[in-house]
Design a protein around this motif. Structure first.
Motif, PDB file in Angstrom:
ATOM      1  N   MET A   1      12.986 -35.052 -49.034  1.00 24.58           N
ATOM      2  CA  MET A   1      12.301 -34.011 -48.274  1.00 24.58           C
ATOM      3  C   MET A   1      11.050 -34.544 -47.562  1.00 24.58           C
ATOM      4  O   MET A   1      10.676 -34.080 -46.521  1.00 24.58           O
ATOM      5  N   GLU A   2      10.426 -35.564 -48.161  1.00 24.75           N
ATOM      6  CA  GLU A   2       9.180 -36.091 -47.584  1.00 24.75           C
ATOM      7  C   GLU A   2       9.378 -36.569 -46.143  1.00 24.75           C
ATOM      8  O   GLU A   2       8.548 -36.321 -45.287  1.00 24.75           O
ATOM      9  N   ALA A   3      10.543 -37.202 -45.907  1.00 23.93           N
ATOM     10  CA  ALA A   3      10.748 -37.837 -44.610  1.00 23.93           C
ATOM     11  C   ALA A   3      11.206 -36.849 -43.530  1.00 23.93           C
ATOM     12  O   ALA A   3      11.141 -37.160 -42.354  1.00 23.93           O
ATOM     13  N   ALA A   4      11.678 -35.675 -43.955  1.00 25.49           N
ATOM     14  CA  ALA A   4      12.216 -34.733 -42.976  1.00 25.49           C
ATOM     15  C   ALA A   4      11.141 -34.323 -41.964  1.00 25.49           C
ATOM     16  O   ALA A   4       9.990 -34.126 -42.331  1.00 25.49           O
ATOM     17  N   PRO A   5      11.528 -34.224 -40.689  1.00 26.09           N
ATOM     18  CA  PRO A   5      10.549 -33.810 -39.688  1.00 26.09           C
ATOM     19  C   PRO A   5      10.105 -32.368 -39.941  1.00 26.09           C
ATOM     20  O   PRO A   5      10.878 -31.552 -40.422  1.00 26.09           O
ATOM     21  N   ALA A   6       8.842 -32.070 -39.638  1.00 27.25           N
ATOM     22  CA  ALA A   6       8.303 -30.739 -39.899  1.00 27.25           C
ATOM     23  C   ALA A   6       8.993 -29.697 -39.030  1.00 27.25           C
ATOM     24  O   ALA A   6       9.360 -29.975 -37.892  1.00 27.25           O
ATOM     25  N   VAL A   7       9.196 -28.512 -39.579  1.00 28.54           N
ATOM     26  CA  VAL A   7       9.753 -27.409 -38.800  1.00 28.54           C
ATOM     27  C   VAL A   7       8.630 -26.753 -37.989  1.00 28.54           C
ATOM     28  O   VAL A   7       8.802 -26.409 -36.826  1.00 28.54           O
ATOM     29  N   ILE A   8       7.485 -26.601 -38.640  1.00 28.33           N
ATOM     30  CA  ILE A   8       6.324 -26.046 -37.942  1.00 28.33           C
ATOM     31  C   ILE A   8       5.164 -27.007 -38.165  1.00 28.33           C
ATOM     32  O   ILE A   8       4.908 -27.429 -39.294  1.00 28.33           O
ATOM     33  N   GLU A   9       4.491 -27.363 -37.103  1.00 28.71           N
ATOM     34  CA  GLU A   9       3.371 -28.286 -37.235  1.00 28.71           C
ATOM     35  C   GLU A   9       2.221 -27.821 -36.347  1.00 28.71           C
ATOM     36  O   GLU A   9       2.352 -27.719 -35.129  1.00 28.71           O
ATOM     37  N   ALA A  10       1.100 -27.485 -36.998  1.00 30.56           N
ATOM     38  CA  ALA A  10      -0.085 -27.060 -36.246  1.00 30.56           C
ATOM     39  C   ALA A  10      -1.212 -28.041 -36.488  1.00 30.56           C
ATOM     40  O   ALA A  10      -1.424 -28.487 -37.617  1.00 30.56           O
ATOM     41  N   ARG A  11      -1.911 -28.417 -35.395  1.00 28.52           N
ATOM     42  CA  ARG A  11      -3.061 -29.333 -35.501  1.00 28.52           C
ATOM     43  C   ARG A  11      -4.257 -28.717 -34.793  1.00 28.52           C
ATOM     44  O   ARG A  11      -4.196 -28.448 -33.592  1.00 28.52           O
ATOM     45  N   HIS A  12      -5.326 -28.498 -35.544  1.00 29.64           N
ATOM     46  CA  HIS A  12      -6.570 -27.948 -34.974  1.00 29.64           C
ATOM     47  C   HIS A  12      -6.313 -26.725 -34.115  1.00 29.64           C
ATOM     48  O   HIS A  12      -6.870 -26.572 -33.035  1.00 29.64           O
ATOM     49  N   LEU A  13      -5.449 -25.874 -34.611  1.00 32.43           N
ATOM     50  CA  LEU A  13      -5.083 -24.701 -33.842  1.00 32.43           C
ATOM     51  C   LEU A  13      -6.257 -23.720 -33.795  1.00 32.43           C
ATOM     52  O   LEU A  13      -6.854 -23.392 -34.814  1.00 32.43           O
ATOM     53  N   ASN A  14      -6.593 -23.267 -32.595  1.00 34.33           N
ATOM     54  CA  ASN A  14      -7.674 -22.305 -32.413  1.00 34.33           C
ATOM     55  C   ASN A  14      -7.198 -21.163 -31.548  1.00 34.33           C
ATOM     56  O   ASN A  14      -6.400 -21.365 -30.624  1.00 34.33           O
ATOM     57  N   LEU A  15      -7.683 -19.975 -31.872  1.00 34.62           N
ATOM     58  CA  LEU A  15      -7.382 -18.842 -30.994  1.00 34.62           C
ATOM     59  C   LEU A  15      -8.580 -17.902 -30.977  1.00 34.62           C
ATOM     60  O   LEU A  15      -9.047 -17.456 -32.026  1.00 34.62           O
ATOM     61  N   THR A  16      -9.076 -17.648 -29.800  1.00 38.16           N
ATOM     62  CA  THR A  16     -10.198 -16.728 -29.628  1.00 38.16           C
ATOM     63  C   THR A  16      -9.761 -15.568 -28.754  1.00 38.16           C
ATOM     64  O   THR A  16      -9.253 -15.774 -27.654  1.00 38.16           O
ATOM     65  N   PHE A  17      -9.904 -14.351 -29.260  1.00 38.72           N
ATOM     66  CA  PHE A  17      -9.608 -13.167 -28.453  1.00 38.72           C
ATOM     67  C   PHE A  17     -10.872 -12.739 -27.722  1.00 38.72           C
ATOM     68  O   PHE A  17     -11.911 -12.533 -28.370  1.00 38.72           O
ATOM     69  N   PRO A  18     -10.813 -12.610 -26.424  1.00 36.90           N
ATOM     70  CA  PRO A  18     -11.956 -12.008 -25.743  1.00 36.90           C
ATOM     71  C   PRO A  18     -11.920 -10.497 -25.958  1.00 36.90           C
ATOM     72  O   PRO A  18     -10.903  -9.876 -25.714  1.00 36.90           O
ATOM     73  N   THR A  19     -12.972  -9.923 -26.483  1.00 33.82           N
ATOM     74  CA  THR A  19     -13.002  -8.460 -26.649  1.00 33.82           C
ATOM     75  C   THR A  19     -14.281  -7.920 -26.025  1.00 33.82           C
ATOM     76  O   THR A  19     -15.153  -8.681 -25.608  1.00 33.82           O
ATOM     77  N   ASP A  20     -14.375  -6.614 -25.979  1.00 31.62           N
ATOM     78  CA  ASP A  20     -15.551  -5.977 -25.378  1.00 31.62           C
ATOM     79  C   ASP A  20     -16.817  -6.313 -26.163  1.00 31.62           C
ATOM     80  O   ASP A  20     -17.912  -6.332 -25.604  1.00 31.62           O
ATOM     81  N   ASP A  21     -16.653  -6.553 -27.467  1.00 27.73           N
ATOM     82  CA  ASP A  21     -17.824  -6.877 -28.292  1.00 27.73           C
ATOM     83  C   ASP A  21     -18.016  -8.389 -28.409  1.00 27.73           C
ATOM     84  O   ASP A  21     -18.552  -8.876 -29.395  1.00 27.73           O
ATOM     85  N   GLY A  22     -17.532  -9.118 -27.427  1.00 30.93           N
ATOM     86  CA  GLY A  22     -17.660 -10.576 -27.474  1.00 30.93           C
ATOM     87  C   GLY A  22     -16.414 -11.204 -28.060  1.00 30.93           C
ATOM     88  O   GLY A  22     -15.523 -10.501 -28.546  1.00 30.93           O
ATOM     89  N   PRO A  23     -16.322 -12.543 -28.013  1.00 37.53           N
ATOM     90  CA  PRO A  23     -15.113 -13.228 -28.473  1.00 37.53           C
ATOM     91  C   PRO A  23     -14.916 -13.110 -29.987  1.00 37.53           C
ATOM     92  O   PRO A  23     -15.884 -13.150 -30.743  1.00 37.53           O
ATOM     93  N   VAL A  24     -13.650 -12.928 -30.392  1.00 37.68           N
ATOM     94  CA  VAL A  24     -13.307 -12.900 -31.821  1.00 37.68           C
ATOM     95  C   VAL A  24     -12.545 -14.175 -32.146  1.00 37.68           C
ATOM     96  O   VAL A  24     -11.490 -14.441 -31.566  1.00 37.68           O
ATOM     97  N   HIS A  25     -13.093 -14.962 -33.035  1.00 38.23           N
ATOM     98  CA  HIS A  25     -12.469 -16.231 -33.402  1.00 38.23           C
ATOM     99  C   HIS A  25     -11.421 -15.963 -34.485  1.00 38.23           C
ATOM    100  O   HIS A  25     -11.713 -16.012 -35.673  1.00 38.23           O
ATOM    101  N   ALA A  26     -10.186 -15.653 -34.075  1.00 35.68           N
ATOM    102  CA  ALA A  26      -9.157 -15.228 -35.018  1.00 35.68           C
ATOM    103  C   ALA A  26      -8.589 -16.409 -35.808  1.00 35.68           C
ATOM    104  O   ALA A  26      -8.205 -16.253 -36.964  1.00 35.68           O
ATOM    105  N   LEU A  27      -8.511 -17.593 -35.173  1.00 37.44           N
ATOM    106  CA  LEU A  27      -8.028 -18.782 -35.875  1.00 37.44           C
ATOM    107  C   LEU A  27      -8.948 -19.949 -35.562  1.00 37.44           C
ATOM    108  O   LEU A  27      -9.275 -20.193 -34.398  1.00 37.44           O
ATOM    109  N   LYS A  28      -9.387 -20.660 -36.603  1.00 36.76           N
ATOM    110  CA  LYS A  28     -10.274 -21.797 -36.379  1.00 36.76           C
ATOM    111  C   LYS A  28      -9.706 -23.039 -37.068  1.00 36.76           C
ATOM    112  O   LYS A  28      -9.496 -23.035 -38.281  1.00 36.76           O
TER     113      LYS A  28
END
Ligand code: ADP
Ligand code: MG
Lengths: 261, 287
Positions: A1-28
């Motif tokens: 299993m160690e060698a199997a390629p990843a099905v999902i791979e995230a690196r430094h994933l960030n997501l900021t929602f712009p909202t009326d009350d300023g940006p919301v950092h949903a994922l850091k």
């Protein structure tokens, strides 16, 4: 299993929602590797970005930074390749379609031949133990049965990945236990990779091979716990010392996450 | 019984007021006739004469009922004096216009929901179109089309369509946008095309809105047809009946035609309501 390629791979994933009350950092700075056949749970208080992370994997949301691949493709290419079935918090069945008709929906959209549609619908109906209910309409079924139908809908086509966002959140504990057991059996039978969002500690520990603990503001991963539990798990495993130890570890992870506030 | 009683009470009140109004409005003529003949009229004679005039200012209910009955049952259906025949003429143009208007409203709504450009450009024009008084443009349209040799059903149907497309457009834009984010996301996870989303989610979701719009639309189509029958030249249809009645002071005929139109509208709306009930309950909306 160690060698199997990843099905999902995230690196430094960030997501900021712009909202009326300023940006919301949903994922850091989310880093995550999911191997084939993993059952991975995301747990954390509400607002910590569990849904957002799942929606990024499904390409229903676009990250504002970092990289994300699903089955070696961009998330959107994976979506277009119909790589995953998505189970929402609410069953969301169409009232004008029968249960079988609802499960047939993705098959019709994906252009499966008529005969194969019928076969597949019956097979997944049996799988979620709704074999007799194909001709019923959603309003004739209980909430738990509707949610099972929505899982069947996500299983009807052969997606490698199953993404589930608090699918049992609205159900009572007895129904929830049953569905958890069924889900485990289904995972063992199909060998799918499952990403599962919950805010119940026992549910996360019972189901997962890995538990990802998240914390809010900004939404981030604070701890990843590998479960030493065997893949085949009877319900009473929840009384074992091993189970209780992992549950304790998850709870501590959740508290530590809060400490950063 | 508990539902019938209030309705009957209101009906009774209307009849009483109507009779009283008929006496008041028609009294002048009776008094005038008596003055010319140099005779006196007693109260009971006055009552009788206010309700039995050939051309009353306001016909009494029973006169209208008789006019309606004569027009419906007293004539051969093919006769030009038959209200059934006139109603049939109006109905055919109404239905043609309604079908046309519904199709137009539906297509425009689909365009608006799928194209931002259409959303920005079509809606203001659609709203503007409804602010123009129909009484002002109907005669122009009829006359212009007649000069091009187009007469009969089509011009009337166009006016009817002009009035009935709007409620369908507004209702369907709302209906096609009724699916929530989750339902649309579900289809995105299947990588469904826009056409598939329209067919499998947006159109079925919009059915309750469609029926609400159709009920308004068919009534509007009927009004449009009748208005289109008013301009000079029309000899057939309930509108023509209204107009010729007013030319010759045949108030009973006017009122009978008005009631025929009202009954026609009620029947059409009820028919749509019946189809609506069956359809919505079959589609699981009303549960
Ligand atoms: N579409 C959106 N627009 C703005 N803010 C959002 C949106 N979706 C989620 N958020 C915010 O992002 C944060 C994480 O939300 P979510 O992923 O739904 O959390 P969870 O599923 O863990 O409860 C919350 O603060 C939420 O208010
Ligand atoms: Mg959530």
């Amino acid at each position: 299993m160690e060698a199997a390629p990843a099905v999902i791979e995230a690196r430094h994933l960030n997501l900021t929602f712009p909202t009326d009350d300023g940006p919301v950092h949903a994922l850091k700075d989310v880093d995550l590797t999911v191997a084939p056949g993993d059952f991975i749970s995301f747990i954390g208080p509400s607002g910590c970005g569990k849904t957002t992370l799942l929606r990024c994997i499904a390409a229903l949301e676009t990250p504002t930074g970092g990289s994300l691949t699903v089955r070696g493709m961009t998330a959107d290419a994976a979506r277009r390749a119909r790589s995953y079935g998505y189970v929402f918090q609410a069953a969301g069945l169409y009232p004008w379609r029968t249960i079988a008709g609802n499960i047939r929906l993705p098959l019709e959209i994906m252009g499966y031949p008529k005969a194969e549609q019928a076969e597949r619908v019956q097979a997944v109906l049996d799988l979620v133990e709704l074999g007799q209910f194909g001709r019923k309409f959603p309003w004739q079924l209980s909430g738990g049965m509707q949610q099972r139908a929505s899982i069947a809908r996500a299983l009807a086509f052969d997606a490698e990945i199953l993404l589930m966002d608090e699918p049992f959140g609205a159900l009572d504990e007895i129904v929830r236990d049953r569905l958890n057991e069924e889900l485990l059996r289904l995972w063992q039978r199909t060998g799918k990779t499952i990403a599962f969002v919950t805010h119940s500690i026992p549910e996360a520990v019972y189901l997962s091979t890995r538990i990802v603990v998240m914390s809010p503001r900004p939404g981030r991963i604070t701890k990843v716990i590998e479960s030493p539990l065997p893949r085949v798990r009877p319900l009473d495993i929840r009384d074992s010392p091993e189970f209780i130890r992992i549950a304790h570890e998850v709870r501590e992870g959740l508290h530590e996450g809060h400490g950063h506030d | 019984m508990s539902r019938v009683l209030p309705v009957l009470t209101v009906l009774l009140a209307i009849l009483v007021i109507w009779y009283a109004a008929a006496v008041m409005l028609n009294r002048a003529w009776v008094l005038d006739q008596a003055a010319r003949a140099g005779s006196e009229v007693g109260f009971s004679q006055m009552l009788r004469e206010t309700m039995a005039q050939d051309r009353p200012v306001l016909p009494a209910p029973h006169q209208v009922a008789k006019g309606l009955w004569d027009g419906v049952a007293g004539q051969k259906i093919t006769s030009k004096r038959s209200l059934v025949w006139h109603a049939g003429v109006t109905l055919s143009a109404t239905l043609a216009g309604f079908a046309l208007g519904t199709a137009a409203g539906l297509l425009l709504a689909i365009g608006i929901v799928h194209s931002r450009a259409m959303d920005m450009s079509v809606m203001p024009w659609a709203i503007a179109s409804q602010t123009i008084p129909i009484l002002a443009i109907a005669p122009m349209v009829i006359v212009v089309l007649a000069s091009l040799g187009i007469k009969g059903l089509l011009p009337k149907a166009l006016i009817a369509a002009y009035l009935s497309f709007f409620p369908v457009l507004v209702g369907m834009v709302k209906g096609l946008r009724a699916p929530d984010g989750m339902q649309l996301d579900l289809l995105r996870t299947y990588n469904a095309s826009q056409g598939q989303s329209l067919r499998m989610l947006r159109l079925p979701s919009s059915v309750p809105y469609l029926f609400a719009s159709l009920k308004v639309g068919i009534a509007a189509a009927l009004v449009g047809t009748i208005v289109a029958e008013l301009p000079a030249g029309a000899t057939a249809g309930l509108g023509a009946r209204l107009l010729s009645g007013s030319y010759y002071g045949q108030t009973v005929q006017i009122w009978a035609a008005l009631f025929a139109a009202a009954i026609l509208a009620a029947v059409l709306v009820m028919l749509i309501g019946a189809v609506e009930r069956v359809t919505l309950s079959r589609m699981g909306f009303s549960r």
